[in-house]
Design an enzyme around this catalytic site. Structure first.
Site, PDB file in Angstrom:
ATOM      1  N   ASN A  24       0.869  -1.186   0.000  1.00  0.00           N
ATOM      2  CA  ASN A  24       0.000   0.000   0.000  1.00  0.00           C
ATOM      3  C   ASN A  24       0.901   1.230   0.000  1.00  0.00           C
ATOM      4  O   ASN A  24       2.037   1.178   0.436  1.00  0.00           O
ATOM      5  CB  ASN A  24      -0.961  -0.029   1.204  1.00  0.00           C
ATOM      6  N   CYS A  72       0.391   2.635  12.732  1.00  0.00           N
ATOM      7  CA  CYS A  72       0.210   2.126  11.362  1.00  0.00           C
ATOM      8  C   CYS A  72       1.380   1.182  11.085  1.00  0.00           C
ATOM      9  O   CYS A  72       2.535   1.620  11.040  1.00  0.00           O
ATOM     10  CB  CYS A  72       0.200   3.288  10.372  1.00  0.00           C
ATOM     11  N   GLU A  98      -3.598   8.116   8.029  1.00  0.00           N
ATOM     12  CA  GLU A  98      -3.805   7.004   7.105  1.00  0.00           C
ATOM     13  C   GLU A  98      -4.779   7.346   5.981  1.00  0.00           C
ATOM     14  O   GLU A  98      -5.775   8.046   6.199  1.00  0.00           O
ATOM     15  CB  GLU A  98      -4.353   5.769   7.845  1.00  0.00           C
ATOM     16  N   HIS A 154       2.821   4.803   0.643  1.00  0.00           N
ATOM     17  CA  HIS A 154       3.239   5.634   1.787  1.00  0.00           C
ATOM     18  C   HIS A 154       4.106   6.796   1.322  1.00  0.00           C
ATOM     19  O   HIS A 154       4.942   6.631   0.429  1.00  0.00           O
ATOM     20  CB  HIS A 154       4.014   4.789   2.809  1.00  0.00           C
ATOM     21  N   THR A 156       2.182  -0.838   8.365  1.00  0.00           N
ATOM     22  CA  THR A 156       2.868  -0.636   7.074  1.00  0.00           C
ATOM     23  C   THR A 156       3.563   0.727   7.062  1.00  0.00           C
ATOM     24  O   THR A 156       4.633   0.872   6.474  1.00  0.00           O
ATOM     25  CB  THR A 156       1.870  -0.712   5.896  1.00  0.00           C
ATOM     26  N   GLY A 157       2.959   1.685   7.794  1.00  0.00           N
ATOM     27  CA  GLY A 157       3.581   3.014   7.880  1.00  0.00           C
ATOM     28  C   GLY A 157       4.896   2.978   8.635  1.00  0.00           C
ATOM     29  O   GLY A 157       5.862   3.654   8.266  1.00  0.00           O
TER      30      GLY A 157
HETATM   31  N1  LIG Z   1      -5.019   2.915   5.650  1.00  0.00           N
HETATM   32  C1  LIG Z   1      -4.184   1.922   4.967  1.00  0.00           C
HETATM   33  C2  LIG Z   1      -4.669   0.493   5.325  1.00  0.00           C
HETATM   34  C3  LIG Z   1      -4.382   0.146   6.790  1.00  0.00           C
HETATM   35  C4  LIG Z   1      -2.916   0.209   7.097  1.00  0.00           C
HETATM   36  C5  LIG Z   1      -2.550   0.296   8.575  1.00  0.00           C
HETATM   37  N2  LIG Z   1      -3.629   0.238   9.514  1.00  0.00           N
HETATM   38  C6  LIG Z   1      -1.453  -0.707   8.934  1.00  0.00           C
HETATM   39  O1  LIG Z   1      -1.375  -1.149  10.096  1.00  0.00           O
HETATM   40  O2  LIG Z   1      -0.616  -1.014   8.043  1.00  0.00           O
HETATM   41  C7  LIG Z   1      -4.295   2.121   3.446  1.00  0.00           C
HETATM   42  O3  LIG Z   1      -5.313   2.661   2.998  1.00  0.00           O
HETATM   43  O4  LIG Z   1      -3.350   1.725   2.743  1.00  0.00           O
END
Ligand SMILES: N[C@H](CCC[C@H](N)C(=O)O)C(=O)O
Length: 283
Positions: A166, A226, A217, A168, A228-229
């Site tokens: 996703n 987050c 996000e 970033h 992935t963040g």
């Molecule tokens: N809002 C993110 C999805 C959730 C990611 C986040 N909650 C995590 O823990 O990686 C997106 O639209 O790509």
């Protein structure tokens, strides 16, 4: 329709988890929004769906919906809760499982101390795959990476762009609590240079092995953590020459530990996963 659900969180990033292994769960975007609504529903940043899969070598399928109702590619904190969920609900007796998402296969491992380690695969830097449109911009080179001067109207912000499946956009800031998250997060999220929008990360470097991170996000607003963040911020920080290969990430909801050896190596994320309560909702 009556739905049984489990409420969970990973470092304060909270989820409604639905079991679709026995019967399919097909909800409308409005129903996902209702589940995520903190007044008229249960309340969550994302809704996670647990499904069976017949893909060889893979144990489950993992679908993620932001609380705005849109399905997304990945959720790191959710992945940790996923393995806690399938173990506690008797869907597997393994300590290590493989789950497939929209565009990835992840390995999830329960640690003896109760935390969970997720193999988040390799980061993606191709602008076409993020996707990010850097046309006409002259990036500032730092370490072996670039910071892209994206305009927010009357000023630019320097963004390091990376995908964990996703999208970033990571900005290095002096103080994550200076108000930039609220003022800049929504503008970066919806910026036209990110055709599928973007998760906007704000990273304060405390040392080469320790950062503070806040993330506005995509499709959820600022969350307390987050996953992935955190991976994207550490990968960007390593490539910018600011961080070592193992970093503690302090989010407002708790601590995550991210490891990456660079190149094509996989990013490993370790952190907590908690069940809060079970319930039933009438949709
Ligand atoms: N809002 C993110 C999805 C959730 C990611 C986040 N909650 C995590 O823990 O990686 C997106 O639209 O790509």
């Amino acid at each position: 329709m009556r739905l049984h659900f489990t409420k969970m969180h990973g470092a304060g990033n909270d989820f409604v988890v639905l079991d679709a292994t026995r019967a399919p769960v097909e909800l409308t975007p409005e129903q996902y929004r209702r589940l995520g609504d903190r007044r008229f529903g249960i309340g969550a940043d994302q809704i996670l769906i647990v499904e069976k899969t017949d893909t060889p070598g893979v144990d489950f399928r993992y679908r993620i919906f932001n609380n705005t109702g849109d399905e997304v590619e990945h959720c790191g904190n959710g992945a940790r809760c996923f393995v806690r969920y399938v173990r506690s609900h008797g869907l597997t007796d393994k300590d290590q499982i493989r789950v497939e998402t929209m565009n990835n296969v992840l390995e999830l491992k329960l640690q003896p101390d109760g935390r969970v380690t997720v193999d988040m695969n390799t980061p993606i830097f191709s602008h076409e795959k993020i996707p990010f449109d850097g046309a006409g911009l002259t990036p500032r080179r730092m370490g072996d990476f670039e910071q892209w001067p994206v305009s927010l109207g009357d000023y630019d912000v320097d963004l390091a762009v990376v995908s964990m499946g996703n999208p970033h956009a990571v900005q290095v800031v002096v103080d994550v609590d200076s108000g930039v998250v609220a003022s800049q997060g929504p503008m970066i999220e919806a910026h036209s240079r990110f055709p599928r929008k973007v998760n906007a990360g704000f990273m304060q470097v405390l040392s080469r092995t320790h950062i503070k991170l806040r993330v506005h996000e995509r499709g959820a607003g600022e969350t307390l953590a987050c996953g992935t963040g955190a991976c994207a911020a550490v990968v960007a920080g390593i490539r910018l020459g600011l961080l070592d290969s193992r970093v503690d990430v302090d989010t407002r909801g708790g601590r995550l530990t991210i490891e990456w050896q660079g190149g094509d190596s996989h990013v490993l994320m370790t952190g907590p996963a908690q069940t809060v309560f079970e319930g039933d909702i009438e949709l």
